[in-house]
Motif scaffolding. Sequence first.
Motif, short mmCIF file in Angstrom:
data_model
loop_
_atom_site.label_atom_id
_atom_site.label_comp_id
_atom_site.label_asym_id
_atom_site.label_seq_id
_atom_site.Cartn_x
_atom_site.Cartn_y
_atom_site.Cartn_z
N THR A 239 9.09 9.24 4.73
CA THR A 239 8.82 7.84 5.06
C THR A 239 9.49 7.48 6.39
O THR A 239 10.48 8.09 6.80
N SER A 240 8.93 6.46 7.03
CA SER A 240 9.51 5.97 8.29
C SER A 240 9.56 4.46 8.35
O SER A 240 10.33 3.88 9.10
N ASN A 241 8.69 3.77 7.60
CA ASN A 241 8.68 2.31 7.59
C ASN A 241 8.25 1.84 6.22
O ASN A 241 8.01 2.63 5.31
N GLU A 242 8.12 0.51 6.08
CA GLU A 242 7.80 -0.05 4.77
C GLU A 242 6.43 0.40 4.27
O GLU A 242 6.26 0.68 3.09
N GLN A 243 5.46 0.49 5.16
CA GLN A 243 4.12 0.90 4.75
C GLN A 243 4.14 2.33 4.22
O GLN A 243 3.47 2.65 3.23
N SER A 244 4.91 3.20 4.85
CA SER A 244 4.97 4.57 4.36
C SER A 244 5.62 4.64 2.98
O SER A 244 5.31 5.52 2.18
N VAL A 245 6.52 3.69 2.70
CA VAL A 245 7.12 3.63 1.36
C VAL A 245 6.07 3.18 0.35
O VAL A 245 5.99 3.71 -0.77
N LYS A 246 5.24 2.19 0.73
CA LYS A 246 4.17 1.74 -0.17
C LYS A 246 3.18 2.86 -0.45
O LYS A 246 2.56 2.91 -1.51
N ASN A 247 2.98 3.74 0.54
CA ASN A 247 2.04 4.85 0.35
C ASN A 247 2.48 5.82 -0.72
O ASN A 247 1.69 6.65 -1.18
N LEU A 248 3.75 5.74 -1.14
CA LEU A 248 4.26 6.73 -2.10
C LEU A 248 3.47 6.72 -3.40
O LEU A 248 3.24 7.75 -4.01
N TYR A 249 3.10 5.52 -3.89
CA TYR A 249 2.32 5.47 -5.13
C TYR A 249 0.83 5.31 -4.87
O TYR A 249 0.01 5.47 -5.78
N GLN A 250 0.44 5.01 -3.61
CA GLN A 250 -0.98 4.86 -3.31
C GLN A 250 -1.60 6.18 -2.86
O GLN A 250 -2.82 6.34 -2.89
N LYS A 251 -0.78 7.09 -2.40
CA LYS A 251 -1.26 8.38 -1.95
C LYS A 251 -0.54 9.49 -2.69
O LYS A 251 0.38 9.25 -3.47
N GLY A 252 -0.91 10.72 -2.41
CA GLY A 252 -0.26 11.89 -2.96
C GLY A 252 -0.68 13.10 -2.15
O GLY A 252 -1.58 13.02 -1.32
N ASN A 253 -0.08 14.26 -2.43
CA ASN A 253 -0.47 15.44 -1.64
C ASN A 253 -0.91 16.62 -2.50
O ASN A 253 -0.97 17.74 -2.02
N ILE A 254 -1.18 16.36 -3.82
CA ILE A 254 -1.75 17.44 -4.65
C ILE A 254 -2.99 16.96 -5.39
O ILE A 254 -3.34 17.50 -6.43
N GLY A 255 -3.63 15.90 -4.87
CA GLY A 255 -4.86 15.45 -5.48
C GLY A 255 -4.72 14.31 -6.44
O GLY A 255 -5.68 13.96 -7.13
N GLU A 256 -3.54 13.71 -6.50
CA GLU A 256 -3.33 12.62 -7.44
C GLU A 256 -2.36 11.63 -6.82
O GLU A 256 -1.25 12.01 -6.41
N PRO A 257 -2.75 10.35 -6.70
CA PRO A 257 -1.85 9.36 -6.10
C PRO A 257 -0.54 9.26 -6.88
O PRO A 257 -0.54 9.28 -8.11
N GLY A 258 0.53 9.14 -6.15
CA GLY A 258 1.85 8.99 -6.78
C GLY A 258 2.54 10.30 -7.05
O GLY A 258 3.68 10.28 -7.55
N VAL A 259 1.91 11.45 -6.76
CA VAL A 259 2.51 12.74 -7.03
C VAL A 259 2.64 13.49 -5.72
O VAL A 259 1.64 13.73 -5.03
N TRP A 260 3.87 13.86 -5.35
CA TRP A 260 4.15 14.53 -4.08
C TRP A 260 4.90 15.82 -4.37
O TRP A 260 5.87 15.85 -5.13
N LEU A 261 4.44 16.90 -3.72
CA LEU A 261 4.99 18.23 -3.97
C LEU A 261 5.49 18.83 -2.66
O LEU A 261 4.83 18.73 -1.63
N PHE A 262 6.65 19.51 -2.73
CA PHE A 262 7.25 20.12 -1.55
C PHE A 262 7.87 21.47 -1.94
O PHE A 262 8.46 21.60 -3.03
#
Length: 1713
Positions: A239-262
């Motif tokens: 994240t870098s700003n407030e919008q990127s924080v909001k994207n945490l539950y609106q987007k995702g990186n494994i095909g499902e919003p709210g789920v982030w994998l690293f």
Amino acid sequence: MTWDKIAVLFLQLLWTVHRVTAIHRHDIYPYGMLYGDVALQEGDDETSKVITLTKPMYFYEASFTNLYVATNGIISTQDLPMEKQYVDDGFPTDFPVIAPFLADIDTSKGKGSIFYRQTESPTVLKRAEADVKRGFPDATFTPTHAFIATWENVSAYEEVTRSSRPSNRVNTFQVVLAYNEKDTYALFLYPEDGLQFFGTRPKESYNVEIELPARVGFTRGELSYFFFSRTEGPYYSVTSNEQSVKNLYQKGNIGEPGVWLFHVGNRYSFQNVVPAQHEVVSTKAPPVLVAVFSDEDYTEEEYPIDPDFQDPTTTEFLEPEQDSSLLERLNQEAPLGQSPLQPSVSGPGEFPQPDPRNLPPEDVTQPQRPLPKHAILQVYPNRVKDVPPHNSGGQVFSVEERVNFESGVIHYSTDNKETCERFQQQCSQNAHCTDYPTGFCCHCNSGFYGNGRHCLPNGAPHRVNGKVRGTVLVGGTVVQLDSIDLHAYIVVGDGRAYTAISEVPEPVGWALMPVAPIGGLFGWLFALELPNSLNGFSITGAEFTRRADVTFYPGNQRLSIVQTATGLDTQNYLNVDTHLQGSVPFIPPGATVQMEPFKDTYQYYPSLITSSSVREFTVVSAEKGTETLTFQVRQNITYRDCTHGHRRGLETQELRMERIFVMYVKEERILRYAITNKIGPLGAGETEPENVNPCYSGNHDCDTTAQCVPGEGQLFSCQCATGYSGDGRNCYDVDECAEGLSSCGAHSHCVNLPGSHRCQCEGGFEFGFDGRTCQDVDECRDQPCHAQALCSNVPGSFHCQCQPGYHGDGFQCHPQNGRPKTQCEQHRDSLQSRNDGVPRVGAFIPECDEEGQYRPQQCHGSTGHCWCVDSRGQERAGTRTPPGTPTINCYEPGRLKTQCEQHRDSLQSGNDGVPRVGAFIPECDEEGQYRPQQCHGSTGHCWCVDSRGQERAGTRTPPGTSRINCDESGRPKTQCEQHRDSLQSGNGGVPRVGAFIPQCDEEGQYRPQQCHGSTGHCWCVDSRGQERAGTRTPPGTPRINCDEPGRPKTQCEQHRDSLQNGNDGVPRVGAFIPQCDEEGQYRPQQCHGSTGHCWCVDSRGQERAGTRTPPGTPRINCDEPGRPKTQCEQHRDGLQNGNDGVPRVGAFIPECDEEGQYRPQQCHGSTGHCWCVDSRGQERAGTRTPPGTLRINCDEPGRLKTQCEQHRDSLQSRNGDVPRVGAFIPECDEEGQYRPQQCHGSTGHCWCVDSRGQERAGTRTPPGTPRINCDESGHPKTQCEQHRDSLQSRKDGVPLAGAFIPQCDEEGQYRPQQCHGSTGHCWCVDSRGQERAGTRTPPGTPRINCDEPVIVPPTQRPETVCERWRASLLQQYAGQPDSRHYLPQCDSSGEFNPVQCYGDSSYCWCVDRNGREVPGTRSHDAVKPACIPTVAPPTMRPLPRPDVTPPPAGTSLLYAQGQQIGVLPLNGTQMDKQRSSVLLALHGSIVVGIDYDCRERKVYWTDLAGRTISRASLEPGSESEIIINTALTSPEGLAVDVARRRLFWVDSTPDKIETANLDGSDRRVLFDTDLVNPRAIIVDSPTGTLYWTDWNREAPKIESSSVDGQNRRVLVQDGIGLPNALAYDSTTRQVCWADAGTKRLECISPNGTGRRVVHSNLNYPFSMVSFANHYYYTDWRRDGVVALSRDNQSTDEYLPDQRSHLYGITVAPPHCL
């Protein structure tokens, strides 16, 4: 477009549709206390305690073993600084961080919770593997461990002012770290509506309206660079700003919003975090229901239901009426292409059958049972690509990319299915793996039981450990249970389960007594299996969740029980955590709870087991009397079932709980449940008991570590459990490690466990992925060396070497400055001797500072020990610390030098500390003491030394040979070493000139052969160093083999040794010393060494007349006969005075043996009488037997005459032993006791007698009539007979002068008319012997006819209701009520007695003050019900509590059984089981030790629960009296010294023996050293000798001393195991013990001789007493009293109705013997 193309396009569209709604809160990984989570402390800036990972985790390129969870939304690998140092700063931080939401979070005052846990749950790991596969399709990753942290409804920190109100915005998010030995992946999960604030205000914003967005990402932290520098490590920011924080539950990186994998760590090479690249955006559209199939690598889940995947909010059970909504929801959510579940056509109440099209192939051919309609099956959605959230099929397949549309069939591929080859490590080491078409299953090997993943040996007992948590409402009191301990022990061989919960607070302790289902789980798990049945563990293994809902009636209290089994620990014991939530009925303190046996039916489904039952329990309390309540139990047990193999045909089973015992011990705050369990098919337990095989009834005698194998009928055999050896009745643990049977591989060592073993990796190694193979740990991954050093990994260790241009030890490297090397640097470099500078493996390398001086603190790189050193590098004593403990501050001043340090330093005299050339320099340990092993640096010799640095004899080893382990002998000096050292008095250890110095072996024991260094004589000695007779050899002669067993000294050896009384064994000058042969007998010819005379002797060493020869004359041949006559021969020959040697007519002629001694048994040739004689021919009292009777064994030691023998002999007064004419002569048996049947030789009358020779009423028969069988047990004495006999107190049965003796009829009942023999008064009595009012007549007046009814005259006061009712019934019974009639029992004031009974029967009940029966109090037991008095007693003079129910007349056994003391009368030596009763009921006690004072007729006992010693008189109505109640911890054995009026007892926790007067005064400690587990203690009053046992498993022993604590010595220490029981046999004058380890009963004389085995096949004895010719002991295997005759010819046992462990036992005779 053709239909084929349309179909292809349609399917492709379906496969490309993704679920685009954000993850829901219930879809994140399960969390909370129910799943074993730990909750972080509430607050604004809190950090968890260090979390030690079970396996290291890679973060970036480094391996870490510790984690810390912080309030402010982060996880770190090191302890965190204060929040002001990082929470308001940007990324990166200067310490390692995993940040799912780094912000100023506050959870104080209940504003949210933070949970975290480690887990190895297969379902969690499977889900994580699938999630990684979705984000990194090409990765081959199988996690072995996971760490889950969850922030639930947490708030932002806010400064609340008067003008502002606190915000109600809360956030929920989660991080999952999944890793194995190579890779680590991080999942950040932000559920929909889980983020309601996106940043926080800095605490020091100075009223400036500024908000810092949350930081999300990863940072490695600062890294060391060169020597004094540090540099910023890599980091990754999401994240870098407030919008990127909001994207945490609106987007995702494994095909499902709210789920982030690293991808966040790798073992081999890792530059920075790599995110998954499958971005998706939430549209918040409703889910599209499509036909879907799972990813290729995520094959069918073998165990679909897991404890980690249970809904934490679900604790209730679905009621039947709720099922319809459940079905509707399933129908509504059914995906396209899948038939919804339809109600069964067979009628209501059945669960709908699943569609066969949705089942795997084996399920189509093997239909599963329908689920019950009240079951809760939480099937969580598989997080695999686009699987819908409510896909209830539960089976997952992989799909090939090619589709055969012509056939309409989709082909399934099993190329990536789970197989034994890939996943066999998931099976138990005692199981085998089997492949099936769809996957693999584990099956336990033969000799084991379980579900294949967890297997236990058949028949072996098992233990369960766990914690109990939760909140329970008792009445109006809320009680919090905070991780209290639960322990269970199960005897699998007979299904007994014992559960104990400790530290239970008192209100809830009493209230939880009825909740036996807590312990009932373990009864079901390990129940005794009847034919065609399986207990719970055989189905579920060691991982399952049990949910039980208990509802109490009539109060409708409800308690939820959740018990989660998390596997087997390193000891192979089951771990089960219990969570309680709800309310229970209040139970008054001190109450008891009774539960009757019952049955419960269990229903079995795939992955689910259910049952429902209603049970009753009875509460007995002083406040409420007796109450009967009920509760309903409904339970589900979910577990992981293997669906690939053949299914068991179980549908229903019946669990039978046959014995249920519950108890709360207030003083120790322990709640106990004991339940005996059997499981089998419905109705399997209905067979008649006599037809049940002992294996199934539990009445076998197999060892607790053995399996009972049933045979035909009543036959069975015992087979030791796997891991044990023996005959089945006695089994012993097999040490697989010592016997080379372990399965441990390279770089591991074996650790033995009861019945099994485990493998443990050596230092520097760890288990690999398979959990069995030890792999080297690459320590260089953690960069342990200095920045200017190179790290080299070697197997099991590592080395650090400074780079060129630097010098140091590798841990500290410094630039070369051209000065000469210091002593430290020379020392260090000398140990780095190879060309490459790599130090020797495992060697200590000293560390030098910048100036080349020794650093004050040194650490060993391999062992981890650290210590302080002085300027010369010498260790400072007392500063060494082991690895993992805080190190000492080495800058503090040291202490004074010890003797060792002074000795060492005095030999190091040079300024540079170099020792003198060739000198021995002693080595000192951390405390400055001499190291146990010393070595000479020049010669290479090594030896062991004592604490003074003196060499221990026999420990020196030359160079190149194996050294002795000096730690094994680091113990107190033995007797031999003390003896030896006392004779070595010089400082140099040189012995006194010419003195004998004993030689000791490595263990400090006397060597079997000793030799005098000056004289050259050698001899054998016993364990005490005493010379063994006949073993001394002069110098130059062959020595005797001292390893052969010795024997008791003979008369000759004792004679000889008594004359050799000098310490050095030299005989007195000029004294005659007899010579003994090899057998210890007198040599036929003896010679005086000083005078030269020689003579012949007989076998007793007596000189044979006429055989003496002076010196220089020929000696007589002593082998020829011709000895003088002995006393017996002279006696015999004197009576044979005729020339022809014919004896006098009718005279007694003594018989002599071959040596001329009197034979032990003599017989009169004319009369036929036989008797025993002593060595002088004198008759031994009580041994004479008439002709035709069994003779006494005269080889046994004699005894005093018994009462019968004295009685008999007193009537045989003439010399010829002819009895007085017409007198009755009693007959005695072999033991001197009265024969049960006596007959008058003159009159011919016969009758039966008791043990005192008193005639038993109704047994006399006239001559010519059939005699009564006196061996049949007579009826128990009636009240009249007990009354009569108690007044006949003298031995001859004559009543006390002037006393009234009641008269009993032939049936033992009171005669209707009684008369006083002294006063002449007569009166009528009722059936209880009570005088009937108005019937007394003075002497000389006409007596009343007692068979007629008597009108009771009016009393002075008005008759009470009780008296009027009694008088009315007396009239109705015509004045003669019998035992079947009821008469109200009134007290002295006319009120109803609280206990009412039918006549003199045991059919009793309680009544209120008006005589009305109290419901539920009827009893048919020998112990009358505990009733509350109908009228309160006077407050000024309280009535004594009738605690003691007196035992019947005669000798009885008293035994301790938990909360009571029982009495078991003896009829002779036979146990009269019919008359057994309870002497004392002691609620809340655990009575262990018990003894009896025959002088005052009082019983003494120890109470383990109350930690007291008490006593009570055996008089009716006596109260117990506590005599000692302080400074007792675990009082066990107890002994009364009747002669000295002293009490002795052992306390097994502080390990001491104490004594006091019988009233508790003059208390003192006798022994408090050299005791480990003291238990039994006895005292022999006539000799004043004390004996006790110590069952120390390492060195068990039996010791003795005088009663004043003097002359302590070990009596027995060889060949014993668990000597629990101890007794003194006064007849044989031997000490006897019963051993629960060797299973033997043995005896030994007090001097240590004559040891013999009486019985060699005991079960589990605990306590023992000797009486007459019998031994009586309590047995924990039988839970009863076992009687054993001394000759081992007869045994008997008594099993009380209430089955529980019996402890102490003693004998209570009517008078002192």
